[in-house]
Design a protein around this motif. Sequence first.
Motif, PDB file in Angstrom:
ATOM      1  N   LEU A 163       0.826  -1.210   0.000  1.00  0.00           N
ATOM      2  CA  LEU A 163       0.000   0.000   0.000  1.00  0.00           C
ATOM      3  C   LEU A 163       0.861   1.261   0.000  1.00  0.00           C
ATOM      4  O   LEU A 163       0.540   2.244  -0.690  1.00  0.00           O
ATOM      5  N   VAL A 164       1.965   1.232   0.756  1.00  0.00           N
ATOM      6  CA  VAL A 164       2.882   2.368   0.773  1.00  0.00           C
ATOM      7  C   VAL A 164       3.469   2.593  -0.620  1.00  0.00           C
ATOM      8  O   VAL A 164       3.502   3.727  -1.129  1.00  0.00           O
ATOM      9  N   GLY A 165       3.944   1.508  -1.236  1.00  0.00           N
ATOM     10  CA  GLY A 165       4.536   1.630  -2.558  1.00  0.00           C
ATOM     11  C   GLY A 165       3.559   2.170  -3.580  1.00  0.00           C
ATOM     12  O   GLY A 165       3.906   3.024  -4.406  1.00  0.00           O
ATOM     13  N   GLU A 166       2.321   1.679  -3.512  1.00  0.00           N
ATOM     14  CA  GLU A 166       1.310   2.140  -4.464  1.00  0.00           C
ATOM     15  C   GLU A 166       0.956   3.602  -4.212  1.00  0.00           C
ATOM     16  O   GLU A 166       0.765   4.378  -5.165  1.00  0.00           O
ATOM     17  N   ALA A 167       0.863   3.986  -2.935  1.00  0.00           N
ATOM     18  CA  ALA A 167       0.576   5.382  -2.609  1.00  0.00           C
ATOM     19  C   ALA A 167       1.684   6.296  -3.118  1.00  0.00           C
ATOM     20  O   ALA A 167       1.421   7.357  -3.704  1.00  0.00           O
ATOM     21  N   GLU A 168       2.933   5.884  -2.913  1.00  0.00           N
ATOM     22  CA  GLU A 168       4.062   6.682  -3.390  1.00  0.00           C
ATOM     23  C   GLU A 168       4.071   6.787  -4.913  1.00  0.00           C
ATOM     24  O   GLU A 168       4.375   7.853  -5.476  1.00  0.00           O
ATOM     25  N   ASN A 169       3.730   5.708  -5.573  1.00  0.00           N
ATOM     26  CA  ASN A 169       3.696   5.732  -7.036  1.00  0.00           C
ATOM     27  C   ASN A 169       2.639   6.694  -7.568  1.00  0.00           C
ATOM     28  O   ASN A 169       2.715   7.127  -8.727  1.00  0.00           O
ATOM     29  N   HIS A 170       1.660   7.007  -6.738  1.00  0.00           N
ATOM     30  CA  HIS A 170       0.616   7.951  -7.137  1.00  0.00           C
ATOM     31  C   HIS A 170       0.838   9.335  -6.510  1.00  0.00           C
ATOM     32  O   HIS A 170      -0.082  10.145  -6.446  1.00  0.00           O
ATOM     33  N   GLY A 171       2.065   9.595  -6.048  1.00  0.00           N
ATOM     34  CA  GLY A 171       2.415  10.939  -5.622  1.00  0.00           C
ATOM     35  C   GLY A 171       2.411  11.196  -4.134  1.00  0.00           C
ATOM     36  O   GLY A 171       2.711  12.314  -3.707  1.00  0.00           O
ATOM     37  N   THR A 172       2.091  10.202  -3.303  1.00  0.00           N
ATOM     38  CA  THR A 172       2.087  10.417  -1.854  1.00  0.00           C
ATOM     39  C   THR A 172       3.513  10.510  -1.327  1.00  0.00           C
ATOM     40  O   THR A 172       4.397   9.774  -1.759  1.00  0.00           O
ATOM     41  N   THR A 173       3.715  11.415  -0.383  1.00  0.00           N
ATOM     42  CA  THR A 173       5.007  11.568   0.287  1.00  0.00           C
ATOM     43  C   THR A 173       4.875  11.115   1.735  1.00  0.00           C
ATOM     44  O   THR A 173       3.940  11.514   2.428  1.00  0.00           O
ATOM     45  N   PHE A 174       5.778  10.260   2.181  1.00  0.00           N
ATOM     46  CA  PHE A 174       5.818   9.805   3.562  1.00  0.00           C
ATOM     47  C   PHE A 174       7.013  10.454   4.258  1.00  0.00           C
ATOM     48  O   PHE A 174       8.133  10.389   3.752  1.00  0.00           O
TER      49      PHE A 174
END
Length: 445
Positions: free
Chosen positions: A208-219
């Motif tokens: 889920l983290v990887g997919e979120a990052e691939n769609h522009g999310t920053t952690f």
Amino acid sequence: MMLKRAIQSLKGFISSTRRSDDIHMKWKHLVGNCVRNMSSIETERTTTSYSVPKEKVDCIVIGAGVVGIAVARALAHKGREVLVIESAPTFGTGTSSRNSEVIHAGIYYPRNSFKAIFCVRGRDMLYEYCSKHDIPHKQIGKLIVATRSSEIPKLNDILNRGIQNGVHGLKMMDGVEAMKMEPELQCVKAILSPLSGIVDSHSLMLSLVGEAENHGTTFTYNSTVIGGHLEGNEICLHISETKYLKEWDGTSILYPQLVLIPKLLVNSAGLSAPALAKRFTGLQSGVIPPSYYARGCYFALSNTKATPFRHLIYPIPEDGGLGVHVTVDLNGQVKFGPDVEWIDGVDDISSFQNKFDYSVCANRAERFYPEIRKYYPNLKDGSLEPGYSGIRPKLSGPHQLPVDFVIQGEDIHGVPGLINLFGIESPGLTSSMAIADFISTRFWS
């Protein structure tokens, strides 16, 4: 001048970074500038106003547990610019990694409650997601057992509630039939739930983290939201590096190193969510529910040549939990738990900083043996080894009726763009993707 440069650095904080390692370096540089300035500002506080870098952003999710991650992913899929702020060094270090890793079917919860609706829908979404993304999981089924005749009425109530919630495939079985399925089991009657299963929660969160990052999310990790205040209809978040809070005495004023003003804010801080909401100056305290905390310990089965059970085995639920049950993980390891230990005297500061005791006392096994032997009489002395523990973020205390998930929007607290998630305990893991879909659709479509 240094503060001005820090503010200039902040201009690209959201728009120019996507990967966690990049954001960490930018964050470190930015906060470093702020911290160096704080030493000179300290001597001027009594005569001048305290200024910190401030910037408007699109969406912020507080907390990188499984629900926070799922919410970030769902918002990113809607095209939003999302920043996830997590106080720990990485994702999923709290309740999300300290549970049974069970995919619940949706049986226990009151009809039309958030828990029932999100569990049933989240279960289907979770199985579909795990299959599509090769997340280790297994639909092994569950037996909910009555070990004496006096428990049969409660078992019937559980069956009826599960049917009302739309859980398919539930079957009431005589004890003899159930014990044929599980020879080590002892019971007088049981409910078979074929839709229950297990999942590798870390692999799920990583995906889920990887997919979120691939769609522009920053952690951003090691970063703590220490409070906030309202300016008109906008909420301003106060943020600091986590390491600067370790020596905080809990009484002195916390000064932020950074202030962010989001259009949408999701408080998914788990155990700390209510305590954090109390630190939002201007938010009415009456909308924040009371907090209760229940520690649950797990023990692993050892000294056995073969796994005694192939299904999950659950007793009749107890006050504060679902009882000391059997979980079989994806490697075939059997664990028992959790029990319920109510924690008294947790102040907001301890909750806010997640200062909980997660140790498992070996002597606690003495309470496990008689509970487990009600349905597993062949459990041998000395076969339980301490495993791990978790804390449930509960909204009801001992001998009180269970409380539903609380999802607060502007209609409840009056603050535009703020969503508070309170009491997201079990079945939070199973419900995570359904909760995320609900938030991204209802509050930011």
